[in-house]
Design a protein around this motif. Structure first.
Motif, PDB file in Angstrom:
ATOM      1  N   TRP A 116       0.468  -1.467  -0.398  1.00  0.00           N
ATOM      2  CA  TRP A 116      -0.091   0.257   0.246  1.00  0.00           C
ATOM      3  C   TRP A 116       1.405   1.024   0.288  1.00  0.00           C
ATOM      4  O   TRP A 116       0.633   2.255  -0.701  1.00  0.00           O
ATOM      5  CB  TRP A 116      -1.298  -0.245   1.244  1.00  0.00           C
ATOM      6  N   ASN A 117       2.212   0.905   0.752  1.00  0.00           N
ATOM      7  CA  ASN A 117       2.449   2.240   0.412  1.00  0.00           C
ATOM      8  C   ASN A 117       3.101   3.008  -0.536  1.00  0.00           C
ATOM      9  O   ASN A 117       4.097   4.048  -0.639  1.00  0.00           O
ATOM     10  CB  ASN A 117       3.972   2.349   1.723  1.00  0.00           C
ATOM     11  N   GLN A 118       4.109   1.702  -1.022  1.00  0.00           N
ATOM     12  CA  GLN A 118       4.938   2.350  -2.596  1.00  0.00           C
ATOM     13  C   GLN A 118       3.788   2.957  -3.428  1.00  0.00           C
ATOM     14  O   GLN A 118       4.154   3.545  -4.683  1.00  0.00           O
ATOM     15  CB  GLN A 118       4.593   1.390  -3.143  1.00  0.00           C
ATOM     16  N   HIS A 119       2.023   2.759  -3.321  1.00  0.00           N
ATOM     17  CA  HIS A 119       1.483   3.881  -3.696  1.00  0.00           C
ATOM     18  C   HIS A 119       0.686   4.718  -3.312  1.00  0.00           C
ATOM     19  O   HIS A 119      -0.216   5.425  -3.873  1.00  0.00           O
ATOM     20  CB  HIS A 119       0.222   2.069  -3.905  1.00  0.00           C
ATOM     21  N   GLY A 120       1.472   5.751  -1.932  1.00  0.00           N
ATOM     22  CA  GLY A 120       0.826   6.464  -2.004  1.00  0.00           C
ATOM     23  C   GLY A 120       0.114   6.113  -1.083  1.00  0.00           C
ATOM     24  O   GLY A 120      -0.900   7.184  -0.169  1.00  0.00           O
ATOM     25  N   CYS A 143      -1.362 -10.281  10.484  1.00  0.00           N
ATOM     26  CA  CYS A 143      -1.303  -9.415   9.264  1.00  0.00           C
ATOM     27  C   CYS A 143      -2.331  -8.966   8.842  1.00  0.00           C
ATOM     28  O   CYS A 143      -2.387  -8.001   7.942  1.00  0.00           O
ATOM     29  CB  CYS A 143       0.041  -9.142   7.813  1.00  0.00           C
ATOM     30  N   ASN A 144      -3.248 -10.102   8.674  1.00  0.00           N
ATOM     31  CA  ASN A 144      -4.317 -10.047   7.605  1.00  0.00           C
ATOM     32  C   ASN A 144      -6.089  -8.837   8.121  1.00  0.00           C
ATOM     33  O   ASN A 144      -6.801  -8.732   6.881  1.00  0.00           O
ATOM     34  CB  ASN A 144      -5.342 -10.780   8.024  1.00  0.00           C
ATOM     35  N   LEU A 145      -5.713  -8.464   9.235  1.00  0.00           N
ATOM     36  CA  LEU A 145      -5.985  -6.695   9.040  1.00  0.00           C
ATOM     37  C   LEU A 145      -5.488  -6.055   7.923  1.00  0.00           C
ATOM     38  O   LEU A 145      -6.384  -5.820   7.972  1.00  0.00           O
ATOM     39  CB  LEU A 145      -5.997  -6.100  10.946  1.00  0.00           C
ATOM     40  N   LEU A 146      -4.513  -5.748   7.810  1.00  0.00           N
ATOM     41  CA  LEU A 146      -4.171  -5.075   6.918  1.00  0.00           C
ATOM     42  C   LEU A 146      -3.765  -6.274   5.887  1.00  0.00           C
ATOM     43  O   LEU A 146      -2.782  -7.336   5.866  1.00  0.00           O
ATOM     44  CB  LEU A 146      -3.240  -4.361   7.070  1.00  0.00           C
ATOM     45  N   PRO A 147      -4.536  -6.390   4.802  1.00  0.00           N
ATOM     46  CA  PRO A 147      -4.232  -6.857   3.563  1.00  0.00           C
ATOM     47  C   PRO A 147      -3.123  -6.681   2.901  1.00  0.00           C
ATOM     48  O   PRO A 147      -2.871  -5.200   2.491  1.00  0.00           O
ATOM     49  CB  PRO A 147      -5.760  -6.665   2.827  1.00  0.00           C
ATOM     50  N   VAL A 148      -3.119  -7.311   1.367  1.00  0.00           N
ATOM     51  CA  VAL A 148      -2.123  -7.416   0.211  1.00  0.00           C
ATOM     52  C   VAL A 148      -3.011  -6.542  -0.928  1.00  0.00           C
ATOM     53  O   VAL A 148      -4.238  -6.820  -0.835  1.00  0.00           O
ATOM     54  CB  VAL A 148      -1.111  -8.563  -0.252  1.00  0.00           C
ATOM     55  N   LEU A 149      -2.169  -5.742  -1.165  1.00  0.00           N
ATOM     56  CA  LEU A 149      -2.970  -5.140  -2.000  1.00  0.00           C
ATOM     57  C   LEU A 149      -2.255  -5.574  -3.494  1.00  0.00           C
ATOM     58  O   LEU A 149      -0.832  -5.816  -3.745  1.00  0.00           O
ATOM     59  CB  LEU A 149      -2.411  -3.051  -2.139  1.00  0.00           C
ATOM     60  N   ASP A 150      -3.035  -5.800  -4.189  1.00  0.00           N
ATOM     61  CA  ASP A 150      -2.563  -6.527  -5.902  1.00  0.00           C
ATOM     62  C   ASP A 150      -3.595  -6.118  -6.895  1.00  0.00           C
ATOM     63  O   ASP A 150      -4.401  -5.649  -6.783  1.00  0.00           O
ATOM     64  CB  ASP A 150      -3.683  -8.033  -5.798  1.00  0.00           C
ATOM     65  N   GLY A 151      -2.121  -5.598  -8.453  1.00  0.00           N
ATOM     66  CA  GLY A 151      -3.136  -5.952  -9.087  1.00  0.00           C
ATOM     67  C   GLY A 151      -3.136  -4.039  -9.297  1.00  0.00           C
ATOM     68  O   GLY A 151      -3.351  -3.448 -10.704  1.00  0.00           O
ATOM     69  N   LEU A 152      -3.196  -3.141  -8.501  1.00  0.00           N
ATOM     70  CA  LEU A 152      -2.034  -1.843  -8.752  1.00  0.00           C
ATOM     71  C   LEU A 152      -0.677  -1.547  -9.633  1.00  0.00           C
ATOM     72  O   LEU A 152      -0.333  -1.554  -8.528  1.00  0.00           O
ATOM     73  CB  LEU A 152      -2.786  -0.808  -8.071  1.00  0.00           C
ATOM     74  N   ALA A 153      -0.509  -1.161 -10.516  1.00  0.00           N
ATOM     75  CA  ALA A 153       0.817  -1.031 -11.514  1.00  0.00           C
ATOM     76  C   ALA A 153       1.598  -0.065 -10.996  1.00  0.00           C
ATOM     77  O   ALA A 153       0.764   1.378 -10.162  1.00  0.00           O
ATOM     78  CB  ALA A 153       0.443  -0.651 -12.975  1.00  0.00           C
ATOM     79  N   THR A 154       2.805  -0.109 -10.603  1.00  0.00           N
ATOM     80  CA  THR A 154       3.417   1.013  -9.789  1.00  0.00           C
ATOM     81  C   THR A 154       3.212   2.101 -11.394  1.00  0.00           C
ATOM     82  O   THR A 154       3.545   2.072 -12.629  1.00  0.00           O
ATOM     83  CB  THR A 154       4.609   0.986  -9.711  1.00  0.00           C
ATOM     84  N   GLY A 155       3.371   3.545 -10.622  1.00  0.00           N
ATOM     85  CA  GLY A 155       3.778   4.822 -12.184  1.00  0.00           C
ATOM     86  C   GLY A 155       2.843   5.547 -12.681  1.00  0.00           C
ATOM     87  O   GLY A 155       3.108   5.827 -12.816  1.00  0.00           O
ATOM     88  N   THR A 156       1.103   4.599 -12.055  1.00  0.00           N
ATOM     89  CA  THR A 156      -0.248   4.801 -12.506  1.00  0.00           C
ATOM     90  C   THR A 156      -0.391   6.985 -11.570  1.00  0.00           C
ATOM     91  O   THR A 156       0.270   7.109 -11.322  1.00  0.00           O
ATOM     92  CB  THR A 156      -1.473   4.215 -12.199  1.00  0.00           C
ATOM     93  N   ASN A 157      -1.694   7.228 -13.054  1.00  0.00           N
ATOM     94  CA  ASN A 157      -1.362   8.915 -11.933  1.00  0.00           C
ATOM     95  C   ASN A 157      -2.389   8.169 -11.190  1.00  0.00           C
ATOM     96  O   ASN A 157      -3.403   8.334 -11.460  1.00  0.00           O
ATOM     97  CB  ASN A 157      -1.641   9.703 -13.140  1.00  0.00           C
ATOM     98  N   TYR A 158      -2.148   8.105  -9.987  1.00  0.00           N
ATOM     99  CA  TYR A 158      -3.483   7.573  -8.985  1.00  0.00           C
ATOM    100  C   TYR A 158      -2.622   8.778  -7.694  1.00  0.00           C
ATOM    101  O   TYR A 158      -2.005   8.115  -6.986  1.00  0.00           O
ATOM    102  CB  TYR A 158      -3.092   6.608  -9.076  1.00  0.00           C
ATOM    103  N   THR A 159      -4.266   8.513  -6.813  1.00  0.00           N
ATOM    104  CA  THR A 159      -4.074   9.449  -5.632  1.00  0.00           C
ATOM    105  C   THR A 159      -4.975   8.555  -4.768  1.00  0.00           C
ATOM    106  O   THR A 159      -6.342   8.733  -5.324  1.00  0.00           O
ATOM    107  CB  THR A 159      -4.043  10.808  -5.936  1.00  0.00           C
ATOM    108  N   PRO A 160      -4.995   7.942  -3.818  1.00  0.00           N
ATOM    109  CA  PRO A 160      -5.600   7.535  -2.842  1.00  0.00           C
ATOM    110  C   PRO A 160      -6.669   8.128  -2.323  1.00  0.00           C
ATOM    111  O   PRO A 160      -7.016   9.494  -1.875  1.00  0.00           O
ATOM    112  CB  PRO A 160      -4.592   6.591  -1.787  1.00  0.00           C
ATOM    113  N   ILE A 161      -7.390   7.690  -2.330  1.00  0.00           N
ATOM    114  CA  ILE A 161      -9.080   8.085  -1.477  1.00  0.00           C
ATOM    115  C   ILE A 161      -9.113   7.420  -0.577  1.00  0.00           C
ATOM    116  O   ILE A 161      -9.146   8.096   0.794  1.00  0.00           O
ATOM    117  CB  ILE A 161     -10.710   7.064  -2.280  1.00  0.00           C
ATOM    118  N   LEU A 162      -8.626   6.354   0.072  1.00  0.00           N
ATOM    119  CA  LEU A 162      -8.402   6.043   1.303  1.00  0.00           C
ATOM    120  C   LEU A 162      -7.346   6.427   2.405  1.00  0.00           C
ATOM    121  O   LEU A 162      -5.914   6.582   1.509  1.00  0.00           O
ATOM    122  CB  LEU A 162      -8.618   4.477   2.126  1.00  0.00           C
ATOM    123  N   ASP A 163      -6.988   6.116   3.205  1.00  0.00           N
ATOM    124  CA  ASP A 163      -6.212   6.295   4.488  1.00  0.00           C
ATOM    125  C   ASP A 163      -5.561   4.677   5.076  1.00  0.00           C
ATOM    126  O   ASP A 163      -6.829   4.249   4.496  1.00  0.00           O
ATOM    127  CB  ASP A 163      -6.261   6.962   5.845  1.00  0.00           C
TER     128      ASP A 163
END
Length: 417
Positions: A110-114, A184-204
């Motif tokens: 999650w952190n790598q996507h902001g 760690c399953n309280l925080l899931p692994v994020l899968d499928g979102l490519a790095t380098g996309t023009n993306y700003t998270p909605i969630l914290d």
């Protein structure tokens, strides 16, 4: 022997040292407990006393947990503490938990996507967990109230246990660390979102933990990125093409007033002229407050998806009645509705600031592992699909284009659609 090793390495309890590992307020509260003996405060503690927080949160009885929490919260000898003090303590536990995750795969995904954590979302999370108590922050608590709260808050107990497991193992031997496992399953692994996309998270990240901790256990390990209006454009047809036949999903919406809310849909989306889904469905408010609304069982109006009908609403809905929805996304993308009341979900409150809202941002996540094609080929998704439903993405695009699907007449008579 293991805790003896830790105790020696740390030279007993040192609040400054602990504050470098966990949130300083939690370190202070733990000092309240460790150094508070009957009738006096002592500057020296034994190994047994030092080990008590770990053993209490790991395997202590409910009475032990209540007394540990109460003593940690007490700021004086009045034996009293307020809801506000409990809110600060829960927030400190969450902040400490987030520190413990920073070397974990799930956190990094999650952190790598902001994705980050703000004080606003941390305290909204804390208030969400203590909502069952009086909302008067100056209200004093007693041991009975704390016990009742702990019994219905498994999420806090997991966070609490993992934080103390983390801090007690931080300077321990490798052999001790190898036996430590965080939830760690309280925080899931994020899968499928490519790095380098023009993306700003909605969630914290606290939003994600709050949502995930309320999901059924089998869905907590992974969230799969399916759709974002920021990346893929504001298109209802594009969204549907990404979410049909994808298993359980989470819809996240930010309205024009910056309210954020979500809906968990346990049954794979497919085009129908009636409600479907099951009682695992949930709605959430996430900002400015965090609340979760479970199904009431009053009706089965959990999920709805329909297109190109003159006599039926066209769009995607969850809960409520036709035209009076718990959550509605209109096929004319950008428009939505959240009614003042919804009998499908317990303790429901309107999700958006305005009943009829405009969408600022929207994203959809696949929850859990991606279903295999054969899971839906013969109707195993919710027991009502047909072989005619296996190419739902093509079907969505045809219906959005207003094309008639002649194969619908071949459906078996008892098939529900």
């Amino acid at each position: 022997m293991l805790l003896q090793h830790i105790f020696t390495n740390l030279s007993g309890f040192d609040e400054k040292s602990w504050s470098n590992i966990i949130d300083p307020h939690l370190a202070q509260c733990t000092a309240n407990f460790l150094f508070k003996l009957v009738g006096q405060v002592t500057p020296v503690i034994s190994l047994d006393r030092y080990a008590e927080p770990y053993y209490i949160v790991e395997r202590g009885a409910i009475d032990d947990k209540v007394n540990f929490l109460a003593t940690s919260l007490e700021q004086s000898d009045t034996n009293q503490f307020t809801i506000k003090e409990l809110e600060y303590y829960v927030a400190a536990v969450l902040k400490s938990y987030l520190k413990s995750l920073q070397s974990m795969e799930a956190f990094e995904s999650w952190n790598q996507h902001g994705y980050q954590s703000s004080d606003r979302s941390v305290y909204a999370f804390s208030r969400g967990l203590i909502r069952s108590m009086s909302q008067d922050h100056d209200h004093f608590l007693n041991l009975r109230m704390l016990e009742e709260w702990l019994r219905v808050n498994p999420t806090f107990l997991i966070l609490w246990r993992d934080v103390f497991t983390y801090v007690y193992s931080k300077k321990s031997s490798k052999s001790f660390k190898s036996g430590i496992g965080l939830s760690c399953n309280l925080l899931p692994v994020l899968d499928g979102l490519a790095t380098g996309t023009n993306y700003t998270p909605i969630l914290d990240i606290p939003h994600i933990i709050f949502v995930n901790s309320n999901l059924p256990n089998e869905y907590r390990n992974k969230w799969r990125f399916l759709f974002s209006s920021k990346i893929m454009g504001e298109s209802f047809s594009t969204m549907l093409a990404k979410i049909v036949n994808k298993g359980p999903t989470l819809l996240v919406v930010e309205d024009e007033d910056r309210y954020v809310f979500a809906g968990f849909c346990p049954v794979s989306w497919s085009l129908k002229s009636q409600f479907f889904g099951n009682e695992s469905s949930m709605l959430y408010t996430l900002s400015p407050e965090m609340r979760c609304f479970n199904s009431t069982g009053y009706n089965d109006h959990y999920q709805y998806l329909n297109l190109n009908q003159q006599t039926m609403p066209n769009g995607l809905g969850m809960g409520g009645q036709l035209y009076y929805w718990g959550l509605w996304i209109d096929s004319d993308y950008g428009l939505g509705q959240s009614s003042e009341s919804c009998t499908s979900f317990r303790d429901y409150v309107q999700l958006s600031k305005k009943q009829n809202f405009r969408i600022r941002n929207m994203e959809v996540w696949g929850i859990g592992e991606e279903p295999k094609d054969e899971d839906y080929e013969y109707g195993e998704g919710d027991g009502k699909n047909s072989i005619l439903d296996t190419n739902l993405e093509d079907k969505v695009m045809l219906q959005l284009a207003g094309k008639e699907i002649y194969s619908e007449g071949l459906r078996e008579p008892d098939m529900d659609f």
